[in-house]
Design a protein around this motif. Structure first.
Motif, PDB file in Angstrom:
ATOM      1  N   SER A 175       0.856  -1.327   0.003  1.00 12.89           N
ATOM      2  CA  SER A 175       0.150   0.003  -0.094  1.00 12.89           C
ATOM      3  C   SER A 175       0.848   1.394  -0.096  1.00 12.89           C
ATOM      4  N   PHE A 176       0.300   2.387  -0.477  1.00 12.15           N
ATOM      5  CA  PHE A 176       1.077   3.555  -0.590  1.00 12.15           C
ATOM      6  C   PHE A 176       0.181   4.602  -0.156  1.00 12.15           C
ATOM      7  N   GLU A 177       0.883   5.896   0.286  1.00 20.24           N
ATOM      8  CA  GLU A 177       0.181   7.152   0.508  1.00 20.24           C
ATOM      9  C   GLU A 177       0.933   8.335  -0.006  1.00 20.24           C
ATOM     10  N   TYR A 178       0.178   9.338  -0.531  1.00 20.60           N
ATOM     11  CA  TYR A 178       1.008  10.605  -1.000  1.00 20.60           C
ATOM     12  C   TYR A 178       1.304  11.322   0.075  1.00 20.60           C
ATOM     13  N   GLY A 179       2.596  11.986  -0.150  1.00 21.33           N
ATOM     14  CA  GLY A 179       2.987  13.055   1.011  1.00 21.33           C
ATOM     15  C   GLY A 179       2.224  14.725   0.603  1.00 21.33           C
TER      16      GLY A 179
END
Length: 532
Positions: free
Chosen positions: A209-213
């Motif tokens: 999973s990933f998340e934006y800064g």
């Protein structure tokens, strides 16, 4: 005591044994590395049903096995000793209740000082002490933790890209501690020189999973940035439709995660990659406009044809704004007092090599914008366009523009120049001006016609139509009237003819001239007439 008493006693004893409290804790020894997460479970049974049980955790150091160090309790808020109170208040150490008789002790980041015996104690809720009320397990934290072998490639490189192209940056893990290691990858960009902030673009968790800064959100990169895992040890960051604002220094930060014997994941180490200097530029300016100077001489009322050639452009997607300007001398139109200059033919003509100081005001003749809208270029034409305009624009090809000025006037004489602006569409679908250039000068001379009757008539439309078109209907009416009169006259003459068709004659008395010097006989003249 009889047999019955013995049996009752045995039954009571058996019941007491069955109802004894039993506390069990996770079996040790447990081996954990510094920084890892520790979970220890504790259960209690054999108590009176319907009562919720509390749990109190303490530990005993190997150097002081008899000294209790209180950690945390489900019944008391300020149970911990000072050595653990700060970590409890920071939620680094907590108790999770699973049921009325089961709980978990969590230590988020174990340290070497946590090595020792951990004891789970359950306060008595039965009114009497029967059975065990605590249990212990051993936690071992190795002295030196596991030595990480994580290494990320640190090669520095530079990439140069044109705007609207695709940028890819790789992050390669050259070695890791274990074959079972998992990675979390964080991508950063550093745009400012000196001590500017390192902005987080996005983070890819070990789970995928990933998340934006915040930087990606603020700079509207979310739609254009893409992170991929190309292989277990190779990661890539892609910027689609790169902008000049994307220029900066990019790098990745890799976290290595391992699981402990209980299956809990902990971060073992971190390592950063080398720097990739990305430079996103606008297309190189290659705009060229034909620079050759020329001379044109036309007669008044003739046509002036001006060309504008663009032999080279910066991009195949370029669009152009094209404008023609005219410069006339300050003295144009003024009366020339110097007869010598008039004899030399200098009136109204401009030389290509004329000094700048002799030039007049620059006037916009025609303009077309990069959006193909007339009058939407870099200037506002003095003469309005329309169906009756003297200006005629043409575009023979993508690089050839033309302007024709019809019905040339003496005031059209001057120096003409073509000004070109090159426009491109940026990745955010906004047009921007990339470059400007202008052609050489075209000197236009207009030969004035002599002012005679024909030129005066031709110069005035009303007079022209009055002289050359209006007389024809009048002449036609007069001609018809004359024909009618002649026709009627012929009919009246026929009525005076004789019976035999010959006209009647009447004899006029001859006029005799008697002169002593006149030797000619008297003249006799006959005239047609009518007999009353």
């Amino acid at each position: 005591m009889g047999l019955r008493g013995i049996l009752i006693g045995c039954a009571l004893l058996a019941g007491l044994v069955v109802s004894q409290r039993v506390v069990t804790v996770q079996e040790g020894p447990m081996v954990r590395t510094e920084g890892s997460h520790v979970t220890i479970w504790c259960n209690v049974s054999g108590y009176k049903e319907g009562l919720q049980q509390d749990f109190e955790w303490s530990m005993y150091l190997p150097s002081s096995p008899e000294r209790e160090i209180r950690i945390i309790s489900t019944a008391q808020q300020n149970y911990a000793y000072a050595v653990y109170a700060q970590r409890v208040n920071a939620k680094e150490i907590s108790v999770e209740r699973l049921s009325r008789d089961s709980a978990l002790l969590h230590i988020a980041k174990v340290t070497a000082l946590d090595q020792g015996l951990f004891e789970c104690y359950t306060p008595n809720t039965d009114g009497q002490y029967l059975g065990s009320y605590s249990a212990r397990t051993n936690l071992t934290v190795p002295v030196s933790p596991s030595v990480s072998k994580l290494r990320v490639q640190k090669t520095n490189q530079t990439q140069v890209h044109l705007e609207d192209s695709r940028v890819r940056i790789n992050c390669s893990v050259t070695s890791q501690t274990s074959a079972d290691s998992q990675h979390a990858v964080l991508w950063y960009v550093w745009r400012a020189a000196g001590d500017g902030p390192h902005e987080l673009l996005l983070r890819i968790e070990r789970s995928g999973s990933f998340e934006y800064g915040a930087y990606a959100e603020e700079e509207r990169l979310r739609r254009r940035v893409q992170a991929e895992r190309l292989s277990p040890r190779l990661y890539a960051l892609t910027l689609n439709r790169a902008e000049t604002a994307d220029s900066g220094t990019y790098y990745c930060l890799v976290e290595e995660w391992l699981s402990d014997p209980d299956g809990a994941w902990y971060r073992l180490a971190r390592d950063a990659s080398g720097f990739t200097q990305v430079s996103v530029r606008q297309p190189e300016v290659r705009l060229q406009v034909e620079e050759a100077d020329s001379n044109i001489t036309v007669a008044e009322a003739g046509s002036i044809r001006l060309g504008c050639s663009i032999p080279s452009q910066s991009s195949r997607d370029s669009r152009f704004s094209v404008s023609w300007y005219m410069e006339r001398s300050f003295a144009y139109g003024a009366e020339e007092d110097d007869e010598d200059e008039e004899e030399e033919g200098g009136g109204g003509e401009l030389d290509v090599g004329e000094a700048d100081g002799a030039r007049g005001e620059r006037q916009c003749v025609f303009s077309i914008g990069h959006d193909a809208v007339f009058g939407n270029g870099n200037c506002s034409p003095a003469e309005d366009g329309g169906p009756h305009s003297r200006l005629q624009f043409s575009r023979a090809s993508l690089e050839q523009y033309g302007l024709t000025i019809q019905r040339a006037l003496p005031s059209d004489a001057g120096r003409y120049v073509c000004h070109v602006e090159e426009w491109l569409l940026n990745p955010r679908n906004a047009w921007y001006r990339l470059a400007t250039n202008q052609s050489g000068f075209t000197v236009v001379n207009v030969i004035e016609q002599e002012s005679n009757l024909q030129s005066v008539v031709c110069a005035n439309d009303s007079l022209f139509y009055f002289v050359f078109f209006y007389p024809f209907p009048v002449f036609g009416v007069l001609l018809i009237a004359l024909l009618l009169v002649r026709y009627r006259s012929r009919g009246h003459g026929k009525s005076q003819e004789g019976k035999n068709g010959a006209p009647l004659l009447w004899i006029k008395e001859p006029h005799l001239s008697y002169s002593p010097t006149c030797l000619d006989p008297p003249a006799l003249s006959l005239h047609p007439g009518s007999v009353d």
